[in-house]
Design an enzyme around this catalytic site. Structure first.
Site, short mmCIF file in Angstrom:
data_model
loop_
_atom_site.label_atom_id
_atom_site.label_comp_id
_atom_site.label_asym_id
_atom_site.label_seq_id
_atom_site.Cartn_x
_atom_site.Cartn_y
_atom_site.Cartn_z
N ASN A 52 5.11 -2.05 -1.59
CA ASN A 52 4.68 -0.90 -2.39
C ASN A 52 5.65 -0.61 -3.53
OD1 ASN A 52 3.65 1.55 -3.35
ND2 ASN A 52 3.04 2.24 -1.32
N ASP A 53 6.80 -0.02 -3.22
CA ASP A 53 7.73 0.39 -4.27
C ASP A 53 8.20 -0.79 -5.12
OD1 ASP A 53 7.65 3.06 -3.40
OD2 ASP A 53 9.15 2.66 -1.87
#
Length: 466
Positions: free
Chosen positions: A393-394
């Site tokens: 994600n990040d």
């Protein structure tokens, strides 16, 4: 055995440890590196036993301890899943810290047995070495326990920000220095245990405010701490092997922490002073404000990848949680049989410990020459047909490049958004450990695949077969 010959054998074990670190720096030589490390440790332990010449009763206790510890280690190694490796590493770090405290306490109460003085009159230099080693060991012990609880989901991954935490930490650090000085001057047993208590508290307070996104740095940092604790106690015990081993572990852990921080474009101090990251959740497969997402199916994903020339797979912690690495390998093999070029892209801080994704892919027998680090593959996304993101994600969030208000702004990311199509497997639109929304979800070339990672990949493999 003479002291001179023992020193030579310790030096040989130190060389073996250096060869172990060198071997562990690459997947293809990691097995050989482990063998060198085990040989070095075995030689160091045997040398210590021969040098000390323990009594029959003492030798029996040592053998019993080795049997119990070795037996427990063997059971854990067989039972622990690869997905739980980060918390296992944290737990083992805590044991190293606790061992440093216990050895220091033994040296304090029986200094004559190791030649650093007599009861009530330990050499001043040994007292300083002892206090430093025990302080680092105690911090490592409680800090590693907190890291284990966070990694294992027994404590929230969100930062726990206590009021005036910086002021409290500074006050405890100053108190710790004062206690170390006082202990070295007086050799008071009470002051020794005060050093231990303050260090235990400091270990908790340092790690509690650090969030999930910073866990890879925490793991490598605690690895470094455990090494310095061992080195400090090595000086106290006048044991060359402990000094060499501790220095190697401490320095390599510090270098790795620096690499992790560089991978997030953050300073080591900023991580220690609070960190970011929590386990927040968002609405699953729905609009978020006036933004919409393009949702696809396993059949859509199979069609796009089967007709692609190049696919780059980006694994993240979601893959680890779902234990989807074996299904992912099967999918990649199926695509290669269809003539598709497949590569894997690994971000330095993907997962919950350094090298987490590499370990999982190795478990699934993914060829080493197909796995690339960020700096080696990032330029290829613009010429890639499909970027297949599974649980990351990040480390794929474009906000890191263009949003100066984002807490991850400036962090190097994998440029999956530059691929012609980005397929993103995720359970929901929830944020990652940084606790922020991912703008990649709403881009025109992104197709979200909402499902458990393993099930979705297995469904894609079935669709590819038709």
């Amino acid at each position: 055995m003479s002291v001179e010959f023992a020193s030579f054998l310790y030096l040989v074990s130190g060389v073996l440890f250096i060869l172990a670190l060198r071997g562990l720096s690459h997947p293809t030589s990691s097995r050989q590196g482990n063998i060198f490390g085990m040989a070095g440790m075995g030689l160091a332990v045997l040398t210590t036993l021969l040098l000390a010449g323990p009594s029959l009763g003492g030798l029996a206790l040592i053998v019993l301890g080795i049997a119990l510890g070795g037996g427990a280690g063997a059971v854990i190694a067989r039972r622990i899943p690869m997905t739980a490796m980060p918390q296992l590493v944290a737990a083992f770090h805590s044991l190293v810290g606790l061992a440093a405290v216990m050895v220091a306490a033994a040296a304090l109460y029986a200094p004559e047995s190791i030649g650093i003085g007599v009861v009530g009159a330990i050499h001043a230099q040994a007292l300083v070495e002892m206090s430093i080693g025990v302080a680092i060991g105690a911090i490592t012990f409680t800090g590693s326990i907190v890291a284990f609880l966070k990694l294992d989901g027994r404590m929230s991954g969100k930062p726990i920000l206590l009021p005036s935490r910086h002021l409290v930490n500074v006050a405890l650090a100053v108190l710790l220095v004062a206690l170390v000085i006082a202990f070295a001057a007086t050799q008071s047993h009470a002051l020794f245990w005060l050093v231990v208590l303050v260090s235990l508290a400091l270990g908790v307070l340092l790690i509690v405010p650090i969030g999930g996104a910073d866990m890879p740095v925490v793991v490598s940092m605690l690895n470094s701490y455990s090494g310095w604790a061992a080195a400090g106690i090595g000086f106290t015990l006048q044991n060359l092997a402990l000094i060499i081993t501790g220095a190697l572990v401490g320095s390599s852990g510090a270098i790795l922490s620096y690499i992790m921080c560089k991978g997030m474009n953050r300073s080591f101090v900023s991580v220690i002073l609070g960190g970011f990251g929590g386990d927040t959740a968002g609405p699953a497969g729905a609009d978020l404000g006036d933004r919409t997402v393009k949702q696809g199916s396993a059949e859509d994903a199979a069609y796009l990848m089967k007709n692609a020339g190049r696919v780059i797979i980006v694994p993240g912690y979601g893959m680890a949680v779902a234990q989807a690495q074996h299904a992912l390998r099967e999918m990649a093999d199926t695509l290669k049989r269809e003539g598709v070029e497949v590569k894997y892209a690994i971000h330095p801080v993907a997962g919950r410990m350094p090298g987490h994704m590499n370990v999982l892919l190795a478990e699934a027998n993914v060829p080493y020459d197909e796995v690339f680090e960020l700096e080696d593959i990032n330029s290829e996304f613009a010429q890639t047909d499909v970027a297949f993101v599974i649980g990351a994600n990040d480390v794929t969030n474009p906000s890191a490049r263009g949003d100066k208000t984002s807490p991850i702004y400036g962090m190097p990311i994998l440029n999956v958004d530059q691929a012609q199509t980005c397929l993103f497997i995720k359970r929901s639109l929830g944020s990652g450990y940084a606790g922020i929304d991912n703008s990649l979800f709403y881009k025109d070339n992104t197709m979200m695949l909402f499902a458990d990672a393993k099930k979705m990949v297995e469904d894609i493999v079935k669709a590819l077969a038709h």
